[in-house]
Design a protein around this motif. Sequence first.
Motif, short mmCIF file in Angstrom:
data_model
loop_
_atom_site.label_atom_id
_atom_site.label_comp_id
_atom_site.label_asym_id
_atom_site.label_seq_id
_atom_site.Cartn_x
_atom_site.Cartn_y
_atom_site.Cartn_z
N GLU A 1 16.77 9.81 -12.35
CA GLU A 1 17.32 8.67 -13.09
C GLU A 1 18.83 8.83 -13.28
N MET A 2 19.28 10.07 -13.49
CA MET A 2 20.71 10.33 -13.61
C MET A 2 21.45 9.93 -12.33
N VAL B 1 25.34 6.04 -9.97
CA VAL B 1 25.68 5.05 -8.94
C VAL B 1 25.87 3.68 -9.58
N ARG B 2 24.93 3.29 -10.42
CA ARG B 2 24.99 1.96 -11.06
C ARG B 2 26.24 1.81 -11.93
N ILE C 1 31.49 11.00 -10.55
CA ILE C 1 30.72 12.16 -10.10
C ILE C 1 29.32 11.72 -9.72
N GLN C 2 28.61 12.60 -9.04
CA GLN C 2 27.24 12.31 -8.64
C GLN C 2 26.40 13.57 -8.82
N VAL C 3 25.09 13.38 -8.90
CA VAL C 3 24.17 14.51 -8.94
C VAL C 3 23.67 14.71 -7.52
N VAL C 4 23.86 15.91 -6.98
CA VAL C 4 23.41 16.21 -5.62
C VAL C 4 22.44 17.39 -5.67
#
Length: 199
Positions: free
Chosen positions: A44-45, A50-51, A56-59
């Motif tokens: 969900e994070m 993205v939304r 930053i992003q979770v990879v």
Amino acid sequence: MDFPTLKSIIEGLLFLAGDEGLTAKQIAEVVEHRPELVTDALEEMKEDFVREKRGIQVVQIAGSYQLATLPDHAPYFERLAYSPSRSSLSQAALETLAIVAYRQPITRVEIEEIRGVKSERAIQTLVNKDLIEETGRAEAIGRPILYGTTKSFLDYFGLPNLQALPEPAIFEDADNLEEETQLLFEKLDGRQLTFDDVP
């Protein structure tokens, strides 16, 4: 704890973990929840970031989750790296450089034992600025990377070799590390180390 709070805690944990990242199981142990719930929160994070058009992003890399910047923003990160206002080394990087200079070859864990704090970012900064480099692997569990200074380090300080460094009394009292690190660089050169100065 509610789901938004869980996600907030996980974000903080991933930030603290840095490049090492954390597995869903490790996070679950810390937050005392099932790994499945943690995985749901992580997924969900990813969608939230993205939304919300976050920077930053979770990879997920090799089973571990970590926070990372967006590839599309790489040109801006390059500008920051080469910005004159960001050219000087931090106190953490200076301390790390002094430790490597005197104790090389040395592993990241040994550096952190001397400094008492995580040093991964400082090491990466010094590697990127060609002041230290990987010199091999230690004969220990996991074969950790050994670091040493580079020719650029010697060139910058005008040293013929490492034997020309000031006396290593700097490490006798860890409480004075910050003060003595500064003293070391004043002895060597008397000017602030900046990225622009490094050949």
